[in-house]
Scaffold this motif. Structure first.
Motif, mmCIF file in Angstrom:
data_model
loop_
_atom_site.group_PDB
_atom_site.id
_atom_site.type_symbol
_atom_site.label_atom_id
_atom_site.label_comp_id
_atom_site.label_asym_id
_atom_site.label_seq_id
_atom_site.Cartn_x
_atom_site.Cartn_y
_atom_site.Cartn_z
ATOM 1 N N LYS A 3 0.825 -1.207 0.000
ATOM 2 C CA LYS A 3 0.000 0.000 0.000
ATOM 3 C C LYS A 3 0.863 1.263 0.000
ATOM 4 O O LYS A 3 0.592 2.207 -0.738
ATOM 5 C CB LYS A 3 -0.942 0.011 1.202
ATOM 6 N N GLN A 4 1.910 1.280 0.787
ATOM 7 C CA GLN A 4 2.778 2.455 0.866
ATOM 8 C C GLN A 4 3.419 2.748 -0.490
ATOM 9 O O GLN A 4 3.536 3.894 -0.907
ATOM 10 C CB GLN A 4 3.844 2.244 1.929
ATOM 11 N N GLU A 5 3.836 1.697 -1.189
ATOM 12 C CA GLU A 5 4.430 1.869 -2.521
ATOM 13 C C GLU A 5 3.395 2.395 -3.518
ATOM 14 O O GLU A 5 3.697 3.236 -4.367
ATOM 15 C CB GLU A 5 5.000 0.545 -3.013
ATOM 16 N N LEU A 6 2.179 1.889 -3.406
ATOM 17 C CA LEU A 6 1.097 2.332 -4.290
ATOM 18 C C LEU A 6 0.759 3.798 -4.048
ATOM 19 O O LEU A 6 0.548 4.560 -4.999
ATOM 20 C CB LEU A 6 -0.131 1.450 -4.065
ATOM 21 N N ILE A 7 0.755 4.214 -2.801
ATOM 22 C CA ILE A 7 0.508 5.622 -2.472
ATOM 23 C C ILE A 7 1.630 6.495 -3.033
ATOM 24 O O ILE A 7 1.385 7.572 -3.576
ATOM 25 C CB ILE A 7 0.352 5.811 -0.947
ATOM 26 N N HIS A 8 2.856 6.008 -2.943
ATOM 27 C CA HIS A 8 3.993 6.747 -3.497
ATOM 28 C C HIS A 8 3.854 6.880 -5.017
ATOM 29 O O HIS A 8 4.048 7.972 -5.576
ATOM 30 C CB HIS A 8 5.300 6.048 -3.131
ATOM 31 N N LEU A 9 3.509 5.804 -5.695
ATOM 32 C CA LEU A 9 3.280 5.831 -7.141
ATOM 33 C C LEU A 9 2.153 6.788 -7.485
ATOM 34 O O LEU A 9 2.238 7.549 -8.455
ATOM 35 C CB LEU A 9 2.972 4.426 -7.657
ATOM 36 N N GLY A 37 -12.487 10.175 -5.860
ATOM 37 C CA GLY A 37 -12.302 10.896 -4.602
ATOM 38 C C GLY A 37 -11.110 10.423 -3.783
ATOM 39 O O GLY A 37 -11.091 10.581 -2.563
ATOM 40 N N VAL A 38 -10.127 9.841 -4.447
ATOM 41 C CA VAL A 38 -8.932 9.348 -3.763
ATOM 42 C C VAL A 38 -7.747 10.177 -4.229
ATOM 43 O O VAL A 38 -7.479 10.275 -5.418
ATOM 44 C CB VAL A 38 -8.679 7.856 -4.090
ATOM 45 N N ARG A 39 -7.062 10.780 -3.302
ATOM 46 C CA ARG A 39 -5.885 11.591 -3.601
ATOM 47 C C ARG A 39 -4.663 10.916 -2.993
ATOM 48 O O ARG A 39 -4.798 10.068 -2.096
ATOM 49 C CB ARG A 39 -6.041 13.004 -3.005
ATOM 50 N N PRO A 40 -3.469 11.284 -3.432
ATOM 51 C CA PRO A 40 -2.266 10.667 -2.850
ATOM 52 C C PRO A 40 -2.169 10.879 -1.336
ATOM 53 O O PRO A 40 -1.579 10.063 -0.634
ATOM 54 C CB PRO A 40 -1.115 11.377 -3.565
ATOM 55 N N THR A 41 -2.775 11.936 -0.853
ATOM 56 C CA THR A 41 -2.744 12.217 0.587
ATOM 57 C C THR A 41 -3.833 11.482 1.364
ATOM 58 O O THR A 41 -3.878 11.567 2.588
ATOM 59 C CB THR A 41 -2.887 13.727 0.823
ATOM 60 N N LYS A 45 -7.586 5.701 2.824
ATOM 61 C CA LYS A 45 -8.300 4.913 1.810
ATOM 62 C C LYS A 45 -7.606 3.575 1.632
ATOM 63 O O LYS A 45 -6.421 3.412 1.921
ATOM 64 C CB LYS A 45 -8.335 5.657 0.467
ATOM 65 N N SER A 46 -8.335 2.615 1.093
ATOM 66 C CA SER A 46 -7.791 1.267 0.948
ATOM 67 C C SER A 46 -6.786 1.166 -0.203
ATOM 68 O O SER A 46 -6.731 2.029 -1.081
ATOM 69 C CB SER A 46 -8.926 0.270 0.704
ATOM 70 N N LYS A 47 -6.050 0.097 -0.185
ATOM 71 C CA LYS A 47 -5.085 -0.174 -1.250
ATOM 72 C C LYS A 47 -5.810 -0.300 -2.587
ATOM 73 O O LYS A 47 -5.338 0.211 -3.608
ATOM 74 C CB LYS A 47 -4.336 -1.474 -0.917
ATOM 75 N N THR A 48 -6.963 -0.918 -2.582
ATOM 76 C CA THR A 48 -7.761 -1.082 -3.796
ATOM 77 C C THR A 48 -8.206 0.269 -4.347
ATOM 78 O O THR A 48 -8.199 0.483 -5.561
ATOM 79 C CB THR A 48 -8.992 -1.966 -3.509
ATOM 80 N N ASP A 49 -8.576 1.186 -3.454
ATOM 81 C CA ASP A 49 -8.980 2.530 -3.885
ATOM 82 C C ASP A 49 -7.807 3.252 -4.552
ATOM 83 O O ASP A 49 -7.979 3.894 -5.591
ATOM 84 C CB ASP A 49 -9.476 3.358 -2.696
ATOM 85 N N HIS A 50 -6.635 3.148 -3.975
ATOM 86 C CA HIS A 50 -5.460 3.799 -4.547
ATOM 87 C C HIS A 50 -5.082 3.153 -5.883
ATOM 88 O O HIS A 50 -4.678 3.842 -6.816
ATOM 89 C CB HIS A 50 -4.275 3.760 -3.589
ATOM 90 N N LYS A 51 -5.245 1.851 -5.974
ATOM 91 C CA LYS A 51 -4.938 1.159 -7.230
ATOM 92 C C LYS A 51 -5.867 1.644 -8.336
ATOM 93 O O LYS A 51 -5.417 1.931 -9.450
ATOM 94 C CB LYS A 51 -5.082 -0.352 -7.035
ATOM 95 N N ALA A 52 -7.150 1.770 -8.040
ATOM 96 C CA ALA A 52 -8.106 2.276 -9.026
ATOM 97 C C ALA A 52 -7.766 3.712 -9.419
ATOM 98 O O ALA A 52 -7.849 4.080 -10.599
ATOM 99 C CB ALA A 52 -9.527 2.192 -8.467
ATOM 100 N N ALA A 53 -7.356 4.517 -8.457
ATOM 101 C CA ALA A 53 -6.993 5.904 -8.730
ATOM 102 C C ALA A 53 -5.746 5.985 -9.608
ATOM 103 O O ALA A 53 -5.679 6.809 -10.529
ATOM 104 C CB ALA A 53 -6.771 6.653 -7.422
ATOM 105 N N VAL A 54 -4.771 5.132 -9.354
ATOM 106 C CA VAL A 54 -3.554 5.108 -10.166
ATOM 107 C C VAL A 54 -3.891 4.755 -11.609
ATOM 108 O O VAL A 54 -3.427 5.417 -12.548
ATOM 109 C CB VAL A 54 -2.522 4.108 -9.581
ATOM 110 N N PHE A 55 -4.719 3.738 -11.808
ATOM 111 C CA PHE A 55 -5.099 3.359 -13.166
ATOM 112 C C PHE A 55 -5.896 4.461 -13.863
ATOM 113 O O PHE A 55 -5.676 4.737 -15.045
ATOM 114 C CB PHE A 55 -5.889 2.052 -13.168
ATOM 115 N N ALA A 56 -6.806 5.092 -13.148
ATOM 116 C CA ALA A 56 -7.601 6.173 -13.744
ATOM 117 C C ALA A 56 -6.726 7.363 -14.109
ATOM 118 O O ALA A 56 -6.876 7.960 -15.184
ATOM 119 C CB ALA A 56 -8.716 6.594 -12.785
ATOM 120 N N LEU A 57 -5.810 7.711 -13.241
ATOM 121 C CA LEU A 57 -4.910 8.831 -13.487
ATOM 122 C C LEU A 57 -3.971 8.531 -14.653
ATOM 123 O O LEU A 57 -3.785 9.368 -15.546
ATOM 124 C CB LEU A 57 -4.113 9.142 -12.224
#
Length: 78
Positions: A3-9, A37-41, A45-57
């Protein structure tokens, strides 16, 4: 990926989007990203939420770049 790596990405991609928008004087269509509605900060939020945000971005950034490209260069020499 942890999760920490995903947030960094996620944070790095947000910086890439900001840099791209400033250098190209355009805005990336990130409606799908904003809807999540998921920001790097948003570390709560869950790891899954950040993963979806990374793909969308990433999708928004690459779509904008593809729309800008001119005719592709032929891979063969004349």
């Amino acid at each position: 990926m942890k999760k920490q790596e995903l947030i960094h990405l996620h944070g790095l991609l947000a910086e890439v989007r900001n840099h791209y928008e400033q250098s190209q004087k355009t805005e990336v269509d990130d409606e799908r990203y904003r809807e999540l509605g998921v920001r790097p900060t948003s570390i709560h939020k869950s790891k899954t939420d950040h993963k979806a945000a990374v793909f969308a971005l990433a999708d928004g950034i690459t779509s904008e770049m593809e729309a800008e490209t001119e005719q592709p260069v032929s891979p063969t020499a004349d």
